[in-house]
Design a protein around this motif. Structure first.
Motif, PDB file in Angstrom:
ATOM      1  N   THR A  38       6.150  11.486  11.960  1.00 28.88           N
ATOM      2  CA  THR A  38       6.919  10.259  11.781  1.00 28.88           C
ATOM      3  C   THR A  38       6.131   9.302  10.891  1.00 28.88           C
ATOM      4  N   ASN A  39       6.718   8.185  10.527  1.00 27.24           N
ATOM      5  CA  ASN A  39       6.040   7.063   9.880  1.00 27.24           C
ATOM      6  C   ASN A  39       5.160   7.467   8.699  1.00 27.24           C
ATOM      7  N   PRO A  40       5.744   7.989   7.614  1.00 22.68           N
ATOM      8  CA  PRO A  40       4.952   8.290   6.415  1.00 22.68           C
ATOM      9  C   PRO A  40       4.618   6.995   5.670  1.00 22.68           C
ATOM     10  N   GLY A  41       3.496   6.384   6.009  1.00 24.86           N
ATOM     11  CA  GLY A  41       3.128   5.086   5.443  1.00 24.86           C
ATOM     12  C   GLY A  41       2.278   5.205   4.204  1.00 24.86           C
ATOM     13  N   THR A  42       1.386   4.249   4.021  1.00 17.42           N
ATOM     14  CA  THR A  42       0.611   4.173   2.786  1.00 17.42           C
ATOM     15  C   THR A  42      -0.349   5.346   2.619  1.00 17.42           C
ATOM     16  N   VAL A  43      -0.791   5.951   3.718  1.00 17.09           N
ATOM     17  CA  VAL A  43      -1.697   7.090   3.590  1.00 17.09           C
ATOM     18  C   VAL A  43      -0.949   8.297   3.028  1.00 17.09           C
ATOM     19  N   ALA A  44       0.323   8.443   3.378  1.00 19.29           N
ATOM     20  CA  ALA A  44       1.125   9.521   2.783  1.00 19.29           C
ATOM     21  C   ALA A  44       1.222   9.340   1.273  1.00 19.29           C
ATOM     22  N   GLU A  45       1.433   8.110   0.834  1.00 16.99           N
ATOM     23  CA  GLU A  45       1.505   7.831  -0.600  1.00 16.99           C
ATOM     24  C   GLU A  45       0.177   8.174  -1.277  1.00 16.99           C
ATOM     25  N   ALA A  46      -0.935   7.817  -0.629  1.00 14.11           N
ATOM     26  CA  ALA A  46      -2.254   8.093  -1.217  1.00 14.11           C
ATOM     27  C   ALA A  46      -2.525   9.593  -1.281  1.00 14.11           C
ATOM     28  N   LEU A  47      -2.133  10.327  -0.251  1.00 10.51           N
ATOM     29  CA  LEU A  47      -2.320  11.774  -0.260  1.00 10.51           C
ATOM     30  C   LEU A  47      -1.537  12.420  -1.391  1.00 10.51           C
ATOM     31  N   ARG A  48      -0.295  11.999  -1.559  1.00 10.64           N
ATOM     32  CA  ARG A  48       0.525  12.571  -2.632  1.00 10.64           C
ATOM     33  C   ARG A  48      -0.045  12.213  -4.004  1.00 10.64           C
ATOM     34  N   ALA A  49      -0.564  10.999  -4.127  1.00 10.30           N
ATOM     35  CA  ALA A  49      -1.161  10.602  -5.406  1.00 10.30           C
ATOM     36  C   ALA A  49      -2.359  11.487  -5.751  1.00 10.30           C
TER      37      ALA A  49
END
Length: 378
Positions: A38-49
């Motif tokens: 759940t809750n794909p927050g800012t760390v999800a964005e950083a991982l994808r980057a």
């Protein structure tokens, strides 16, 4: 080895940021992807980057059992050779899904466990029984500190199933240019010469940030330089803390969830951590790497090393009075950046990641893995 990391959510908390840091430094022989319940927050964005695949499972609550077949299908279809879970809910569903998918190499990292408390929530008999049932589905539980390892033993996890591997820190990432301080302060509306007390963490009761608000209010009432509070994080206690600060007349900046913690630390004059329920104390180490003096209550990472490992980190009782007096002493001294102490080097992330890679090798057969994301091979 192809490894799936299953995590409850990817907001900017300590466990989530530690997972990102580990993946960035894990040796190339292991290819990692991430699934968030759940809750794909800012760390999800950083991982994808950084080039990591992040799979969102859209879990709608603690008892949303529909996530289990979705996670099982993901593990089967992408042919992971190992599953590594993080945080309580992910440990329950992730270990079971891995077993259903036929994966034999299953482990979990326990980031936040105290006697009777897990991740800041009470852990009664039912929670403990469910935890132990899930733990038996894996092969190893990684404890991030000796305190966590001791609690696992008290809960009934056999010592041979526990591997002590502390969190790590990338000290170089906190060595930001001196000019960053003024730029960040300007963006946040903090006066250049204001004495700024900082704190970083989830805004939850266990962090005891209300103690810090009270301490800063008392400090601001004394003669001396303009004093501000910079609180970095998000959580259910935010509204109450903002109201407390307003009532007390504290000039406070609440940033919400952020992924630029090194730059925000540069804007502070001291980091204060009044929490009594830390299982490692990663924020304290980050502040020390950034050259800040630190006032802290619980920090097992430093307690394990002794006072010489971090002379600028002062241990205090978690009371407003104790923090007010210590802050007043620091406010009288001119602001300056300190060299990283030995504790920071002891918890070097490269060493921690290499040990985790060796653990994967011992638990499962080493096989050829897909290439690492291009963004991390530079």
């Amino acid at each position: 080895m192809k490894v799936l990391h299953v995590v409850t959510g990817l907001a900017a908390g300590g466990a989530e940021r530690q997972l990102h840091l580990l993946l960035r430094h894990l040796p190339d022989r292991h290819h990692c992807e991430v699934a968030t319940l759940t809750n794909p927050g800012t760390v999800a964005e950083a991982l994808r980057a950084d080039g990591f695949a992040v799979h969102e499972l859209d879990m709608r609550g603690n008892r949303d059992l529909a996530v289990l077949p979705r996670l099982t299908r993901l593990i089967r279809s992408r042919r992971y050779q190992a599953v590594h879970t993080h945080l309580y809910r992910a440990g329950l569903y992730g270990r079971l899904a891995a077993r259903l998918a036929g994966v034999r190499t299953v482990l979990a990292t326990e980031h936040s466990l105290h006697p009777g408390v897990i991740e800041g929530r009470p852990a009664g008999r039912g929670v403990r029984a469910l935890y132990l049932a899930a733990e038996r589905l894996g092969r190893t539980t990684v404890a991030v500190s000796g305190q966590v390892a001791a609690t696992l033993h008290d809960w009934g996890v056999p010592p041979h199933r526990v591997h002590l591997l502390p969190n790590g820190i990338d000290a170089a990432g906190y060595a930001v240019p001196a000019r960053t301080r003024a730029a960040v302060r300007a963006r946040l509306g903090l006066p250049e010469r204001a004495f700024t007390v900082g704190a970083v963490g989830r805004l939850v009761p266990g962090k005891r940030f209300e103690v810090l608000v009270e301490a800063v209010a008392a400090l601001a009432a004394r003669p001396g330089p303009d004093t501000r509070l910079l609180l970095v994080g998000e959580g259910p206690e935010r509204a109450a803390l903002e109201a407390q600060a307003a009532r007390a007349g504290v000039a406070a900046v609440f940033t919400g969830e952020r992924d630029d913690v090194p730059e925000l630390l540069a804007a502070m004059d001291v980091l204060a951590a009044p929490s009594t329920e830390e299982t490692f104390g990663l924020t304290v180490l980050e502040a020390l790497a950034a050259g800040l003096p630190v006032l802290r209550t619980a920090c097992p990472a430093l307690d394990a090393l002794g006072p010489d490992a971090a002379p600028a980190a002062h241990r205090l009782p978690s009371t407003a009075g104790a923090y007010t007096e210590a802050l007043d002493g620091l406010r009288a001294a001119p602001p300056r950046r300190l060299p990283p102490p030995p504790a920071v080097h002891h918890y070097d992330i490269a060493r921690i990641a290499a040990e985790l890679a060796d653990l994967y090798d011992r638990l499962g057969p080493a096989r050829t893995a897909p290439p690492r994301p291009a963004a991390l091979r530079a």
